[in-house]
Write an enzyme that holds these catalytic residues in place. Structure first.
Site, PDB file in Angstrom:
ATOM      1  N   ASP A   1       0.845  -1.195   0.000  1.00 30.01           N
ATOM      2  CA  ASP A   1       0.000   0.000   0.000  1.00 30.01           C
ATOM      3  C   ASP A   1       0.883   1.248   0.000  1.00 30.01           C
ATOM      4  O   ASP A   1       1.750   1.401   0.862  1.00 30.01           O
ATOM      5  CB  ASP A   1      -0.889  -0.025   1.251  1.00 30.01           C
TER       6      ASP A   1
ATOM      7  N   GLY B   1      -9.413   5.460   1.876  1.00 24.20           N
ATOM      8  CA  GLY B   1     -10.110   6.114   2.979  1.00 24.20           C
ATOM      9  C   GLY B   1     -11.544   5.650   3.120  1.00 24.20           C
ATOM     10  O   GLY B   1     -12.465   6.462   3.230  1.00 24.20           O
ATOM     11  N   GLY B   2     -11.758   4.319   3.125  1.00 22.15           N
ATOM     12  CA  GLY B   2     -13.114   3.776   3.161  1.00 22.15           C
ATOM     13  C   GLY B   2     -13.798   3.868   4.513  1.00 22.15           C
ATOM     14  O   GLY B   2     -15.002   3.632   4.622  1.00 22.15           O
ATOM     15  N   THR B   3     -13.054   4.220   5.567  1.00 24.18           N
ATOM     16  CA  THR B   3     -13.652   4.348   6.897  1.00 24.18           C
ATOM     17  C   THR B   3     -14.519   5.600   6.962  1.00 24.18           C
ATOM     18  O   THR B   3     -14.075   6.689   6.607  1.00 24.18           O
ATOM     19  CB  THR B   3     -12.550   4.436   7.968  1.00 24.18           C
TER      20      THR B   3
ATOM     21  N   ASP C   1       2.900   4.882  -5.582  1.00 21.56           N
ATOM     22  CA  ASP C   1       2.257   6.173  -5.348  1.00 21.56           C
ATOM     23  C   ASP C   1       3.164   7.299  -5.835  1.00 21.56           C
ATOM     24  O   ASP C   1       4.016   7.795  -5.105  1.00 21.56           O
ATOM     25  CB  ASP C   1       1.929   6.343  -3.865  1.00 21.56           C
TER      26      ASP C   1
ATOM     27  N   THR D   1      -8.404   2.474   9.224  1.00 22.82           N
ATOM     28  CA  THR D   1      -8.695   3.233  10.445  1.00 22.82           C
ATOM     29  C   THR D   1      -9.798   2.598  11.280  1.00 22.82           C
ATOM     30  O   THR D   1      -9.688   2.512  12.512  1.00 22.82           O
ATOM     31  CB  THR D   1      -9.075   4.681  10.081  1.00 22.82           C
TER      32      THR D   1
END
Length: 287
Positions: free
Chosen positions: A85, A212-214, A107, A236
């Site tokens: 990641d 950032g799926g939280t 990235d 997270t």
């Protein structure tokens, strides 16, 4: 089942309109809980590993050995990918690939477009020789995750035409355009750029990734999936739920000192959180 790349699982997810969760592993208990959840739910799963988490656990090779040993012990039958990641360089991606990772993210989002394309292309060339899938990013996703910190002033939306150029010139397997999501807890309501997401999907045709799926509402998750999002990253929320459970156990019995007595319940909290996400993403029963 042996480890697989993300390519096939994400192409199938995009076609059948569900998303595969990337759940970051930070230690043994995370890996146990996530693999157990995936097997119970019969869901494909992506184990995300940040560079910082890999260092914490003892390196890329140790991560691969640990995952393989657990899969053998658990008799895992569902597709599992180990994914680097936010790989920061070609060298880090190469090291992960040679250690046995089945997928990497390079990235280059902090670089000018042409430099991002050149770096991503180099990683893709190496990865595809080894049957490893590659994720790229364009734009800047705000917030903090592990070593990656992008403040609100630096965050920016991806430009669809540039997304199309990067995907076509690099031949990446999936793509993460920055469209309003953030790493870490949200401050206020998430504001995803669905119009741009739809345009990027039409231009590129590759499975999209939502970082950032939280904390993203279910209706937004479902809309993103309908627009071609096939991979959603969650870290997270697992960290918050694990920590909450450990605090509860220690508050109930301050004399507890055996780590199994609090890390075990913490692992179960991770597992239950992952199961909930798999059901939200629609990947349950798809393995």
């Amino acid at each position: 089942m042996s480890l697989v790349s993300m390519k096939e699982m994400l192409n199938i997810a995009k076609e059948k309109q569900y998303a595969v969760g990337q759940f970051n592993i930070n230690n043994l208990e995370y890996t146990q809980g996530i693999l157990q959840a995936a097997e119970e739910e019969k869901s494909p799963v992506i184990l995300g590993v940040s560079e910082g988490a890999a260092r914490y656990m003892g390196g890329f090779k140790l991560v691969v050995v640990m995952v393989k040993a657990l899969m053998e012990e658990y008799k895992t039958t569902v597709p599992v990918a180990i994914h680097l990641d936010h790989g920061s360089s070609f060298e880090k991606c190469a090291k992960a690939i040679h250690a046995g990772f089945t997928s990497v993210m390079i990235d280059g989002s902090h670089l000018p477009l042409e430099e991002n394309i050149a770096l991503t292309k180099k990683v893709v060339e190496l990865a595809h020789i080894h049957g490893v899938s590659v994720e790229a990013e364009l734009g800047r996703i705000g917030g903090q995750e592990d070593d990656l910190v992008v403040d609100d002033a630096e965050a920016m939306y991806a430009i669809p035409s540039e997304c199309d150029q990067l995907v076509k010139e690099t031949n990446v397997d999936c793509f993460a355009p920055a469209l309003g999501s953030v790493h870490g807890p949200y401050k206020g309501e998430p504001n995803l750029g669905f119009d741009r997401m739809e345009e990027v999907m039409k231009l590129t045709g590759v499975p999209l990734v939502l970082h950032g799926g939280t904390g993203i509402p279910l209706k937004d998750i479902q809309r993103a999936i309908s627009l071609g999002t096939a991979k959603i990253n969650v870290n997270t929320e697992n960290q918050i739920m694990q920590t909450k459970k450990i605090r509860e156990v220690l508050a109930e019995d301050p004399d507890v000192y055996d780590p199994r007595k609090y890390m075990g319940p913490g692992r179960e909290a991770i597992k239950e959180t992952v199961i909930g996400k798999m059901r939200e993403f629609g990947s349950t029963g798809k393995a």
